[in-house]
Design a protein around this motif. Structure first.
Motif, PDB file in Angstrom:
ATOM      1  N   SER A 129       3.443  -9.431  10.514  1.00 48.71           N
ATOM      2  CA  SER A 129       4.281  -8.247  10.669  1.00 48.71           C
ATOM      3  C   SER A 129       4.378  -7.481   9.089  1.00 48.71           C
ATOM      4  O   SER A 129       4.411  -6.080   9.098  1.00 48.71           O
ATOM      5  N   ALA A 130       4.247  -8.299   8.091  1.00 48.39           N
ATOM      6  CA  ALA A 130       4.330  -7.870   6.840  1.00 48.39           C
ATOM      7  C   ALA A 130       2.959  -6.999   6.547  1.00 48.39           C
ATOM      8  O   ALA A 130       3.005  -5.943   5.986  1.00 48.39           O
ATOM      9  N   LEU A 131       1.935  -7.417   7.091  1.00 48.58           N
ATOM     10  CA  LEU A 131       0.652  -6.801   6.948  1.00 48.58           C
ATOM     11  C   LEU A 131       0.757  -5.382   7.758  1.00 48.58           C
ATOM     12  O   LEU A 131       0.190  -4.511   7.095  1.00 48.58           O
ATOM     13  N   TYR A 132       1.421  -5.446   9.035  1.00 48.60           N
ATOM     14  CA  TYR A 132       1.321  -4.075   9.495  1.00 48.60           C
ATOM     15  C   TYR A 132       2.182  -3.120   8.805  1.00 48.60           C
ATOM     16  O   TYR A 132       1.881  -2.121   8.848  1.00 48.60           O
ATOM     17  N   LEU A 133       3.280  -3.736   8.283  1.00 44.33           N
ATOM     18  CA  LEU A 133       4.204  -2.665   7.451  1.00 44.33           C
ATOM     19  C   LEU A 133       3.243  -2.133   6.172  1.00 44.33           C
ATOM     20  O   LEU A 133       3.355  -0.767   5.960  1.00 44.33           O
ATOM     21  N   LEU A 134       2.624  -2.917   5.586  1.00 40.07           N
ATOM     22  CA  LEU A 134       1.699  -2.504   4.320  1.00 40.07           C
ATOM     23  C   LEU A 134       0.669  -1.457   5.065  1.00 40.07           C
ATOM     24  O   LEU A 134       0.317  -0.574   4.391  1.00 40.07           O
ATOM     25  N   ASN A 135       0.101  -1.764   6.063  1.00 37.07           N
ATOM     26  CA  ASN A 135      -1.103  -0.896   6.651  1.00 37.07           C
ATOM     27  C   ASN A 135      -0.373   0.389   6.934  1.00 37.07           C
ATOM     28  O   ASN A 135      -0.980   1.436   6.620  1.00 37.07           O
ATOM     29  N   THR A 136       0.953   0.307   7.502  1.00 32.90           N
ATOM     30  CA  THR A 136       1.719   1.691   7.765  1.00 32.90           C
ATOM     31  C   THR A 136       1.777   2.453   6.563  1.00 32.90           C
ATOM     32  O   THR A 136       1.807   3.707   6.216  1.00 32.90           O
ATOM     33  N   GLU A 137       2.003   1.740   5.751  1.00 31.71           N
ATOM     34  CA  GLU A 137       2.622   2.424   4.273  1.00 31.71           C
ATOM     35  C   GLU A 137       1.365   3.122   3.578  1.00 31.71           C
ATOM     36  O   GLU A 137       1.414   4.013   3.148  1.00 31.71           O
ATOM     37  N   LEU A 138       0.303   2.224   3.544  1.00 29.10           N
ATOM     38  CA  LEU A 138      -1.036   2.797   3.051  1.00 29.10           C
ATOM     39  C   LEU A 138      -1.634   3.985   3.956  1.00 29.10           C
ATOM     40  O   LEU A 138      -2.396   5.006   3.334  1.00 29.10           O
ATOM     41  N   GLY A 139      -1.052   3.956   5.229  1.00 28.23           N
ATOM     42  CA  GLY A 139      -1.484   5.165   5.916  1.00 28.23           C
ATOM     43  C   GLY A 139      -0.949   6.357   5.606  1.00 28.23           C
ATOM     44  O   GLY A 139      -1.364   7.649   6.215  1.00 28.23           O
ATOM     45  N   GLN A 140       0.031   6.467   4.661  1.00 29.79           N
ATOM     46  CA  GLN A 140       0.789   7.463   4.343  1.00 29.79           C
ATOM     47  C   GLN A 140       0.042   8.285   3.201  1.00 29.79           C
ATOM     48  O   GLN A 140       0.492   9.461   2.997  1.00 29.79           O
ATOM     49  N   ARG A 141      -0.579   7.743   2.683  1.00 32.90           N
ATOM     50  CA  ARG A 141      -1.161   8.206   1.330  1.00 32.90           C
ATOM     51  C   ARG A 141      -2.142   9.339   1.632  1.00 32.90           C
ATOM     52  O   ARG A 141      -2.996   9.408   2.816  1.00 32.90           O
TER      53      ARG A 141
ATOM     54  N   ILE B 102      -3.743  -0.705  -7.723  1.00 29.56           N
ATOM     55  CA  ILE B 102      -4.422  -1.900  -6.889  1.00 29.56           C
ATOM     56  C   ILE B 102      -3.770  -3.168  -7.214  1.00 29.56           C
ATOM     57  O   ILE B 102      -3.703  -3.767  -6.391  1.00 29.56           O
ATOM     58  N   THR B 103      -3.573  -3.285  -8.682  1.00 31.07           N
ATOM     59  CA  THR B 103      -2.555  -4.482  -8.864  1.00 31.07           C
ATOM     60  C   THR B 103      -1.446  -4.584  -8.148  1.00 31.07           C
ATOM     61  O   THR B 103      -1.165  -5.915  -7.583  1.00 31.07           O
ATOM     62  N   ASN B 104      -0.436  -3.672  -7.813  1.00 34.05           N
ATOM     63  CA  ASN B 104       0.427  -3.581  -7.109  1.00 34.05           C
ATOM     64  C   ASN B 104       0.260  -4.195  -5.701  1.00 34.05           C
ATOM     65  O   ASN B 104       1.027  -5.072  -5.051  1.00 34.05           O
ATOM     66  N   ILE B 105      -1.032  -3.485  -5.127  1.00 36.92           N
ATOM     67  CA  ILE B 105      -1.297  -3.892  -3.900  1.00 36.92           C
ATOM     68  C   ILE B 105      -1.612  -5.350  -3.598  1.00 36.92           C
ATOM     69  O   ILE B 105      -1.140  -6.057  -2.626  1.00 36.92           O
ATOM     70  N   LEU B 106      -2.363  -5.714  -4.385  1.00 36.97           N
ATOM     71  CA  LEU B 106      -2.816  -7.246  -4.604  1.00 36.97           C
ATOM     72  C   LEU B 106      -1.627  -8.221  -4.687  1.00 36.97           C
ATOM     73  O   LEU B 106      -1.659  -9.023  -3.825  1.00 36.97           O
ATOM     74  N   LYS B 107      -0.734  -7.833  -5.264  1.00 33.15           N
ATOM     75  CA  LYS B 107       0.487  -8.753  -5.504  1.00 33.15           C
ATOM     76  C   LYS B 107       1.251  -8.694  -3.827  1.00 33.15           C
ATOM     77  O   LYS B 107       1.801  -9.631  -3.489  1.00 33.15           O
TER      78      LYS B 107
ATOM     79  N   GLN C   5     -11.892  -3.055  11.527  1.00 37.96           N
ATOM     80  CA  GLN C   5     -10.912  -4.174  11.673  1.00 37.96           C
ATOM     81  C   GLN C   5      -9.693  -3.404  12.281  1.00 37.96           C
ATOM     82  O   GLN C   5      -8.544  -3.939  12.580  1.00 37.96           O
ATOM     83  N   ASP C   6      -9.728  -2.207  12.769  1.00 40.50           N
ATOM     84  CA  ASP C   6      -8.350  -1.501  13.395  1.00 40.50           C
ATOM     85  C   ASP C   6      -7.317  -1.342  12.338  1.00 40.50           C
ATOM     86  O   ASP C   6      -6.243  -1.072  12.678  1.00 40.50           O
ATOM     87  N   LEU C   7      -7.639  -1.378  10.938  1.00 38.45           N
ATOM     88  CA  LEU C   7      -6.432  -1.306  10.003  1.00 38.45           C
ATOM     89  C   LEU C   7      -6.635  -0.006   9.423  1.00 38.45           C
ATOM     90  O   LEU C   7      -7.302   0.262   8.299  1.00 38.45           O
ATOM     91  N   ASP C   8      -6.266   1.029  10.348  1.00 38.46           N
ATOM     92  CA  ASP C   8      -6.379   2.608   9.859  1.00 38.46           C
ATOM     93  C   ASP C   8      -5.521   2.965   8.681  1.00 38.46           C
ATOM     94  O   ASP C   8      -5.922   3.879   7.902  1.00 38.46           O
ATOM     95  N   GLY C   9      -4.485   2.258   8.009  1.00 39.22           N
ATOM     96  CA  GLY C   9      -3.975   2.474   7.216  1.00 39.22           C
ATOM     97  C   GLY C   9      -4.651   2.151   5.770  1.00 39.22           C
ATOM     98  O   GLY C   9      -4.624   2.864   4.878  1.00 39.22           O
ATOM     99  N   PHE C  10      -4.972   0.955   5.845  1.00 40.67           N
ATOM    100  CA  PHE C  10      -5.840   0.196   4.709  1.00 40.67           C
ATOM    101  C   PHE C  10      -7.211   1.453   4.746  1.00 40.67           C
ATOM    102  O   PHE C  10      -7.569   1.913   3.540  1.00 40.67           O
ATOM    103  N   ALA C  11      -7.968   1.807   5.719  1.00 39.98           N
ATOM    104  CA  ALA C  11      -8.840   2.724   5.744  1.00 39.98           C
ATOM    105  C   ALA C  11      -8.674   3.949   5.131  1.00 39.98           C
ATOM    106  O   ALA C  11      -9.443   4.550   4.384  1.00 39.98           O
TER     107      ALA C  11
ATOM    108  N   CYS D 221     -13.681   1.485   3.294  1.00 38.22           N
ATOM    109  CA  CYS D 221     -12.922   2.196   4.386  1.00 38.22           C
ATOM    110  C   CYS D 221     -13.505   1.690   5.818  1.00 38.22           C
ATOM    111  O   CYS D 221     -12.786   1.380   6.863  1.00 38.22           O
ATOM    112  N   SER D 222     -14.808   1.830   5.792  1.00 40.29           N
ATOM    113  CA  SER D 222     -15.548   1.361   7.061  1.00 40.29           C
ATOM    114  C   SER D 222     -15.403   0.042   7.381  1.00 40.29           C
ATOM    115  O   SER D 222     -14.994  -0.452   8.564  1.00 40.29           O
ATOM    116  N   TYR D 223     -15.189  -0.838   6.287  1.00 42.90           N
ATOM    117  CA  TYR D 223     -14.760  -2.349   6.608  1.00 42.90           C
ATOM    118  C   TYR D 223     -13.355  -2.375   7.435  1.00 42.90           C
ATOM    119  O   TYR D 223     -13.254  -2.922   8.359  1.00 42.90           O
TER     120      TYR D 223
END
Length: 171
Positions: free
Chosen positions: A149-161, A134-139, A34-40, A28-30
């Motif tokens: 742009s796709a990374l931004y969308l995934l970051n947004t998706e993960l931020g909803q958890r 985890i496997t799904n996210i890796l894919k 990187q300012d990837l708040d959704g992944f965090a 999460c800290s990593y």
């Protein structure tokens, strides 16, 4: 009442769950760096889930007349090469946890400890879900490649958890 061997292995599992929580906070800290708040957020929620797992096991040991023995927790990895590397580390770690849970189930069956066997079924299902997620996210990350742009969308998706504590019969 559980056997001393089962008590010891469950105490080791509590320690493993607490290590997992720390590992996921480290990841999460990593991502926060990187300012990837959704992944965090994804890994902060992961950490909360691991603390819940440890708490559930803690309560179970007490419920069956065992003794909880807290142990030192090893420091987790703090340096990661890439976003994909963090999820590879996570998948490897979750597979190790799955193996540990499976070993607990084997012991419960060998000791005819059907109460512990029943208790562990929740964790078996949880591990299937963890590894699949985890496997799904890796894919998805492999599909994304270098597409920001796709990374931004995934970051947004993960931020909803969010973390919702599952219902349990123990405290």
């Amino acid at each position: 009442m559980i056997s001393k061997n089962m008590e010891n292995m469950l105490n080791e599992q509590i320690n493993a769950e607490l290590f997992s929580a720390n590992l996921y906070l480290s990841i999460c800290s990593y991502f926060q760096d990187q300012d990837l708040d959704g992944f965090a957020n994804y890994f902060r929620v992961q950490s909360k889930e691991e603390l819940f797992h440890a708490s559930k096991q803690f309560d179970y040991i007490h419920a069956v007349g065992g003794k909880v023995t807290m142990k030192a927790i090893e420091a987790p990895e703090t340096e990661f090469k890439s976003i994909i590397h963090t999820f590879e580390v996570t998948l490897t770690h979750e597979k190790k946890v799955t193996k540990s849970i499976n070993n607990l189930v084997k012991l419960a069956l060998s000791e005819n400890d059907f109460a512990t066997h029943n208790f562990l079924q929740w964790f078996i299902a949880e591990q299937v879900e963890e590894e699949a997620s985890i496997t799904n996210i890796l894919k998805k990350l492999e599909m994304i490649g270098g597409n920001s742009s796709a990374l931004y969308l995934l970051n947004t998706e993960l931020g909803q958890r969010t973390f919702t504590e599952p219902k349990t019969n123990l405290k």
